[in-house]
Design an enzyme around this catalytic site. Sequence first.
Site, PDB file in Angstrom:
ATOM      1  N   TYR A  51       0.816  -1.221   0.000  1.00 39.40           N
ATOM      2  CA  TYR A  51       0.000   0.000   0.000  1.00 39.40           C
ATOM      3  C   TYR A  51       0.848   1.269   0.000  1.00 39.40           C
ATOM      4  O   TYR A  51       0.361   2.330   0.416  1.00 39.40           O
ATOM      5  CB  TYR A  51      -0.944  -0.007   1.201  1.00 39.40           C
ATOM      6  CG  TYR A  51      -2.207  -0.828   1.004  1.00 39.40           C
ATOM      7  CD1 TYR A  51      -3.057  -0.599  -0.094  1.00 39.40           C
ATOM      8  CD2 TYR A  51      -2.584  -1.807   1.915  1.00 39.40           C
ATOM      9  CE1 TYR A  51      -4.222  -1.330  -0.272  1.00 39.40           C
ATOM     10  CE2 TYR A  51      -3.759  -2.549   1.738  1.00 39.40           C
ATOM     11  CZ  TYR A  51      -4.572  -2.294   0.646  1.00 39.40           C
ATOM     12  OH  TYR A  51      -5.732  -3.011   0.480  1.00 39.40           O
ATOM     13  N   ARG A  87     -11.888  -4.410 -11.651  1.00 39.52           N
ATOM     14  CA  ARG A  87     -12.312  -3.322 -10.762  1.00 39.52           C
ATOM     15  C   ARG A  87     -13.834  -3.150 -10.790  1.00 39.52           C
ATOM     16  O   ARG A  87     -14.452  -2.772  -9.789  1.00 39.52           O
ATOM     17  CB  ARG A  87     -11.629  -2.009 -11.169  1.00 39.52           C
ATOM     18  CG  ARG A  87     -10.104  -2.017 -11.026  1.00 39.52           C
ATOM     19  CD  ARG A  87      -9.644  -1.751  -9.623  1.00 39.52           C
ATOM     20  NE  ARG A  87     -10.033  -0.446  -9.127  1.00 39.52           N
ATOM     21  CZ  ARG A  87      -9.600   0.064  -7.970  1.00 39.52           C
ATOM     22  NH1 ARG A  87      -8.757  -0.620  -7.205  1.00 39.52           N
ATOM     23  NH2 ARG A  87      -9.995   1.250  -7.568  1.00 39.52           N
ATOM     24  N   THR A  93     -14.656   1.634  -3.943  1.00 44.98           N
ATOM     25  CA  THR A  93     -13.864   1.435  -2.715  1.00 44.98           C
ATOM     26  C   THR A  93     -14.743   1.400  -1.461  1.00 44.98           C
ATOM     27  O   THR A  93     -14.576   0.540  -0.605  1.00 44.98           O
ATOM     28  CB  THR A  93     -12.821   2.570  -2.590  1.00 44.98           C
ATOM     29  OG1 THR A  93     -12.000   2.549  -3.758  1.00 44.98           O
ATOM     30  CG2 THR A  93     -11.961   2.392  -1.353  1.00 44.98           C
ATOM     31  N   ARG A 104     -18.140  -5.849  -3.556  1.00 49.79           N
ATOM     32  CA  ARG A 104     -18.265  -5.021  -2.360  1.00 49.79           C
ATOM     33  C   ARG A 104     -19.708  -4.589  -2.120  1.00 49.79           C
ATOM     34  O   ARG A 104     -20.166  -4.501  -0.977  1.00 49.79           O
ATOM     35  CB  ARG A 104     -17.353  -3.796  -2.468  1.00 49.79           C
ATOM     36  CG  ARG A 104     -15.869  -4.136  -2.283  1.00 49.79           C
ATOM     37  CD  ARG A 104     -14.991  -2.982  -2.707  1.00 49.79           C
ATOM     38  NE  ARG A 104     -13.578  -3.181  -2.409  1.00 49.79           N
ATOM     39  CZ  ARG A 104     -12.603  -2.434  -2.925  1.00 49.79           C
ATOM     40  NH1 ARG A 104     -12.889  -1.453  -3.775  1.00 49.79           N
ATOM     41  NH2 ARG A 104     -11.346  -2.665  -2.600  1.00 49.79           N
ATOM     42  N   ASN A 114     -13.595  -4.003   3.286  1.00 51.44           N
ATOM     43  CA  ASN A 114     -14.239  -4.137   1.969  1.00 51.44           C
ATOM     44  C   ASN A 114     -13.784  -5.363   1.186  1.00 51.44           C
ATOM     45  O   ASN A 114     -13.877  -5.407  -0.040  1.00 51.44           O
ATOM     46  CB  ASN A 114     -14.093  -2.838   1.162  1.00 51.44           C
ATOM     47  CG  ASN A 114     -12.649  -2.495   0.842  1.00 51.44           C
ATOM     48  OD1 ASN A 114     -11.739  -3.269   1.147  1.00 51.44           O
ATOM     49  ND2 ASN A 114     -12.431  -1.347   0.216  1.00 51.44           N
ATOM     50  N   HIS A 117      -9.011  -6.660  -2.730  1.00 48.24           N
ATOM     51  CA  HIS A 117      -8.137  -5.695  -3.403  1.00 48.24           C
ATOM     52  C   HIS A 117      -8.015  -6.071  -4.877  1.00 48.24           C
ATOM     53  O   HIS A 117      -7.951  -7.247  -5.219  1.00 48.24           O
ATOM     54  CB  HIS A 117      -6.734  -5.711  -2.782  1.00 48.24           C
ATOM     55  CG  HIS A 117      -5.726  -4.963  -3.604  1.00 48.24           C
ATOM     56  ND1 HIS A 117      -5.560  -3.602  -3.491  1.00 48.24           N
ATOM     57  CD2 HIS A 117      -4.895  -5.373  -4.609  1.00 48.24           C
ATOM     58  CE1 HIS A 117      -4.640  -3.212  -4.379  1.00 48.24           C
ATOM     59  NE2 HIS A 117      -4.224  -4.266  -5.053  1.00 48.24           N
TER      60      HIS A 117
HETATM   61  P1  DAT Z   1      -9.234   0.426  -3.624  1.00 48.74           P
HETATM   62  O1  DAT Z   1      -9.032  -0.710  -2.637  1.00 48.74           O
HETATM   63  O2  DAT Z   1     -10.657   0.481  -4.110  1.00 48.74           O
HETATM   64  O3  DAT Z   1      -8.217   0.438  -4.737  1.00 48.74           O
HETATM   65  P2  DAT Z   1      -7.701   2.597  -2.437  1.00 48.74           P
HETATM   66  O4  DAT Z   1      -6.541   2.071  -3.202  1.00 48.74           O
HETATM   67  O5  DAT Z   1      -8.012   4.047  -2.553  1.00 48.74           O
HETATM   68  O6  DAT Z   1      -9.049   1.799  -2.791  1.00 48.74           O
HETATM   69  O7  DAT Z   1      -7.523   2.289  -0.896  1.00 48.74           O
HETATM   70  C1  DAT Z   1      -7.005   1.049  -0.480  1.00 48.74           C
HETATM   71  C2  DAT Z   1      -7.788   0.556   0.711  1.00 48.74           C
HETATM   72  O8  DAT Z   1      -7.657   1.488   1.780  1.00 48.74           O
HETATM   73  C3  DAT Z   1      -9.298   0.443   0.486  1.00 48.74           C
HETATM   74  O9  DAT Z   1      -9.660  -0.753  -0.146  1.00 48.74           O
HETATM   75  C4  DAT Z   1      -9.817   0.543   1.874  1.00 48.74           C
HETATM   76  C5  DAT Z   1      -8.858   1.512   2.540  1.00 48.74           C
HETATM   77  N1  DAT Z   1      -9.395   2.879   2.501  1.00 48.74           N
HETATM   78  C6  DAT Z   1      -9.505   3.686   1.426  1.00 48.74           C
HETATM   79  N2  DAT Z   1     -10.048   4.859   1.721  1.00 48.74           N
HETATM   80  C7  DAT Z   1     -10.296   4.800   3.054  1.00 48.74           C
HETATM   81  C8  DAT Z   1     -10.859   5.695   4.000  1.00 48.74           C
HETATM   82  N3  DAT Z   1     -11.288   6.897   3.645  1.00 48.74           N
HETATM   83  N4  DAT Z   1     -10.964   5.274   5.288  1.00 48.74           N
HETATM   84  C9  DAT Z   1     -10.534   4.069   5.671  1.00 48.74           C
HETATM   85  N5  DAT Z   1      -9.992   3.158   4.833  1.00 48.74           N
HETATM   86  C10 DAT Z   1      -9.877   3.532   3.547  1.00 48.74           C
HETATM   87 MG    MG Z   2      -6.193   0.774  -4.718  1.00 46.31          MG
END
Ligand code: DAT
Ligand code: MG
Length: 151
Positions: A51, A87, A93, A104, A114, A117
């Site tokens: 991450y 996706r 997300t 999701r 959620n 990934h």
């Molecule tokens: P995705 O998993 O849809 O690619 P992301 O890469 O923006 O979304 O974020 C990675 C993960 O981080 C996401 O699955 C859940 C967590 N996350 C994202 N935004 C968040 C938030 N506002 N509060 C808490 N967790 C969050």
């Molecule tokens: Mg992501």
Amino acid sequence: AELERTFIAIKPDGVQRGLIAEVISRFERKGFKLVAIKIVVPSKDFAQKHYHDLKERPFFNGLCDFLSSGPVVAMVWEGEGVIRYGRKLIGATDPQKSEPGTIRGDLAVIVGRNIIHGSDGPETAKDEIALWFKPEELVKYTSNAEKWIYG
Ligand code: DAT
Ligand code: MG
């Protein structure tokens, strides 16, 4: 079929809730091909690598604690358009905003839990596959269904 690959992971909540088969089934029935799979408990350090793009976000630490809190099912799926369409199968997300019919949308309630990934583009797909898998862990095979899926 074009050789496009994406990295998909079922997070600890999805594994603990018994949703491994449910998630795999959605990718499999669509017509995508599973080319790598393993179950692992990632270390916190590994979660931070996965991450790294989010390291400035306030939820980064909690997110990495969560990912490393239990088993994750790590997978590579292959198929035409699999990065973008994967996706779509996953949904937005925040599960409150994910459409019904998405993983999701159907199976999760809050953003911090959620379930799944998926890589968000060709560059991250390449990087994430290389982070989670050795090249020899990606299996090359011809699926008999391919000629029916792609014509
Ligand atoms: P995705 O998993 O849809 O690619 P992301 O890469 O923006 O979304 O974020 C990675 C993960 O981080 C996401 O699955 C859940 C967590 N996350 C994202 N935004 C968040 C938030 N506002 N509060 C808490 N967790 C969050
Ligand atoms: Mg992501």
